[in-house]
Design an enzyme around this catalytic site. Sequence first.
Site, PDB file in Angstrom:
ATOM      1  N   LEU A 133       0.869  -1.173   0.000  1.00 43.67           N
ATOM      2  CA  LEU A 133       0.000   0.000   0.000  1.00 43.67           C
ATOM      3  C   LEU A 133       0.907   1.224   0.000  1.00 43.67           C
ATOM      4  CD1 LEU A 133      -2.785  -0.789   2.669  1.00 43.67           C
ATOM      5  CD2 LEU A 133      -2.977  -0.934   0.184  1.00 43.67           C
ATOM      6  N   ASP A 134       0.554   2.241  -0.767  1.00 42.63           N
ATOM      7  CA  ASP A 134       1.317   3.477  -0.744  1.00 42.63           C
ATOM      8  C   ASP A 134       1.334   4.049   0.670  1.00 42.63           C
ATOM      9  OD1 ASP A 134       1.670   3.295  -3.478  1.00 42.63           O
ATOM     10  OD2 ASP A 134      -0.049   4.580  -3.937  1.00 42.63           O
TER      11      ASP A 134
END
Length: 327
Positions: free
Chosen positions: A138-139
């Site tokens: 996930l960013d």
Amino acid sequence: MATDERALEAEIIPLRLRVPPECAGWRLDHFLEHRIRRLSRTKICAIIETQVRLGDGRRPRPSSGVRGGEVIVLDRPAPREPPVPRDFGVLAEDETFLALDKPAGLPIHTTAKYWRNTLTALLRERYPGQALQVCHRLDRETSGVLLVARGPAASSLLKRAFARRRVSKRYLALVHGVPDPTEGVIDQPLKLLDTPTHMMMGVAADGLPSLTRYRVLQTFAAHALVEAAPQTGRQHQIRVHLAAIGHPIVGDKLYRASERQFMAFCDGGLTPELLEAFDGLPRQALHAQRLTFPHPLTGDPVTVESPLPPDLVAYLQRLPPAGDHSW
């Protein structure tokens, strides 16, 4: 200067970079420019001169060639890290997995800017001695469900499930405008672009096949809350695809604002002027809301959900309403 700050500055963190086969024969400065993005050529050369050694201890030159499988060691001074949220919830767990509720702003892995303030470091602190493996990405600015395997067997099974697309992911994204049609498929190939940050993805005919299903859940006067389900796992896929159809995600520093403003943020932090350019939201409005995966032992589907976090709920509540949809 406090004693602990002096100790931190004196600490050296060895970063080991293994050269993949496809980079064999590259110049060392080109390889490091590829692996450590956003650094100028002058900075790369300075790093090679002062911080880089080969696995056998030799000091290379910028023009030195690298070999496949070779380990390049960077002896990096410990950085002064920006503060991050250090608390994360556990949504579900058993002896084979942890499903975490990752807060926005917490990076998962070590970067040039973050060492201790990462999810992997926090996992080592909270679960000492356990062989934990993060199964996907996930960013840093994306919140929501993140799956972590407990032990090598579970890690192998879960990562294989991701690779074989047996994992279903649903994200919630607040976007500018209202997509028309309100439900559809974005089928556009993506590739890494040759830009100053070496981070931006873009639509390109010679890119990798990339497909995202979307559906509008709620409309506002100038925005829409969209459900996005990526069918492939490209970097920044949802962000790029929604921007490509004219509906960038609120607060997205790369694909809604600009690369120049993103770099200004990285170099100088979040100023009032940049916050305005980022829609008044310190992070991108993207949330990993639901994940369904096969259980490592039984193969039965397991679904984990994360509620929309308070910062996004508060932002939605401030938007002028339109329509009568529910979510």
